[in-house]
Design a protein around this motif. Sequence first.
Motif, PDB file in Angstrom:
ATOM      1  N   TYR A   1       0.855  -1.187   0.000  1.00  0.00           N
ATOM      2  CA  TYR A   1       0.000   0.000   0.000  1.00  0.00           C
ATOM      3  C   TYR A   1       0.890   1.236   0.000  1.00  0.00           C
ATOM      4  O   TYR A   1       1.945   1.262   0.646  1.00  0.00           O
ATOM      5  N   SER A   2       0.440   2.264  -0.681  1.00  0.00           N
ATOM      6  CA  SER A   2       1.229   3.495  -0.742  1.00  0.00           C
ATOM      7  C   SER A   2       1.335   4.170   0.616  1.00  0.00           C
ATOM      8  O   SER A   2       2.225   4.987   0.850  1.00  0.00           O
ATOM      9  N   THR A   3       0.441   3.822   1.536  1.00  0.00           N
ATOM     10  CA  THR A   3       0.447   4.414   2.875  1.00  0.00           C
ATOM     11  C   THR A   3       1.488   3.791   3.796  1.00  0.00           C
ATOM     12  O   THR A   3       1.752   4.315   4.884  1.00  0.00           O
ATOM     13  N   ALA A   4       2.066   2.659   3.403  1.00  0.00           N
ATOM     14  CA  ALA A   4       2.992   1.929   4.275  1.00  0.00           C
ATOM     15  C   ALA A   4       4.232   2.761   4.577  1.00  0.00           C
ATOM     16  O   ALA A   4       4.742   3.491   3.722  1.00  0.00           O
ATOM     17  N   LEU A   5       4.718   2.633   5.799  1.00  0.00           N
ATOM     18  CA  LEU A   5       5.915   3.344   6.232  1.00  0.00           C
ATOM     19  C   LEU A   5       7.144   2.454   6.053  1.00  0.00           C
ATOM     20  O   LEU A   5       7.072   1.236   6.229  1.00  0.00           O
ATOM     21  N   VAL A   6       8.255   3.075   5.725  1.00  0.00           N
ATOM     22  CA  VAL A   6       9.490   2.345   5.436  1.00  0.00           C
ATOM     23  C   VAL A   6       9.947   1.562   6.668  1.00  0.00           C
ATOM     24  O   VAL A   6      10.013   2.119   7.771  1.00  0.00           O
ATOM     25  N   PRO A   7      10.263   0.262   6.529  1.00  0.00           N
ATOM     26  CA  PRO A   7      10.847  -0.472   7.662  1.00  0.00           C
ATOM     27  C   PRO A   7      12.157   0.187   8.079  1.00  0.00           C
ATOM     28  O   PRO A   7      12.926   0.652   7.236  1.00  0.00           O
ATOM     29  N   GLU A   8      12.406   0.229   9.362  1.00  0.00           N
ATOM     30  CA  GLU A   8      13.620   0.882   9.843  1.00  0.00           C
ATOM     31  C   GLU A   8      14.341  -0.008  10.836  1.00  0.00           C
ATOM     32  O   GLU A   8      13.720  -0.823  11.519  1.00  0.00           O
ATOM     33  N   ARG A   9      15.647   0.142  10.878  1.00  0.00           N
ATOM     34  CA  ARG A   9      16.414  -0.614  11.853  1.00  0.00           C
ATOM     35  C   ARG A   9      15.916  -0.292  13.258  1.00  0.00           C
ATOM     36  O   ARG A   9      15.766   0.871  13.617  1.00  0.00           O
TER      37      ARG A   9
END
Length: 231
Positions: free
Chosen positions: A26-34
């Motif tokens: 989904y375009s709303t998804a937030l980038v996975p982060e360490r």
Amino acid sequence: MSELTREQVTGEEPSDKIVIYWEREYSTALVPERLKLDFMPHRPLLSGMSLNEQRTVAVEGYKVIPDDCGPVRMVGQYGWLIRSPVDCKIRRTAEGVKWQAPPILPEERVLGYKSFSGTYVDSILNSGYPKLCCGIRFYYPKHVGLMMKDVPNHFYHYPERTFVVWEGMKTQEYKRTPNRYDWLTDYDAFTANFLLQLTKPTTIKRGDPIGIVVPVLLPKQFTLEELKPRE
């Protein structure tokens, strides 16, 4: 077709690196982060002190907390953190789980996928447990697994949180999510949707930490043996 993003797990040698890819469903998804949980950086670390120095700070009233434990600090920086893409409210009732969550709009479905409910919250086969759709798809080598876990020591870092995550491990046997890329040979895919256990009516805001994804070895790759002294 969207462009995949690489995440690396580093071994001792360059050839040991395991590359895991992700993309948005989904375009709303937030980038996975360490994962990098906050600790108290100005506290003296006992691990860097001699025994006499530790005794001195103890006499001065130093109180040991989890921050002082090296393994606890390490686990707070291991894996990729997945955040909620939307605001939602979830609660349990006598009739089952109820929620208020925005619909997954057609223009938001980068890969064309939507949940059974059509919203960012769903439930699995009338199980009574809500599932939060975070909109991130991972591609991982078949010789490893990806574990979906709760945020480590959430009772310490997020004491007001009113839910916990059901933990699970995705392996090559889990083939419900298609691998759309021919060039990713020997890779499987899965979507990071988290199954939640509510302790109270829960409000989740966009950007709230939900859980983490961690690469793990498969059971066939290791064994446990008792160490016996050589005669």
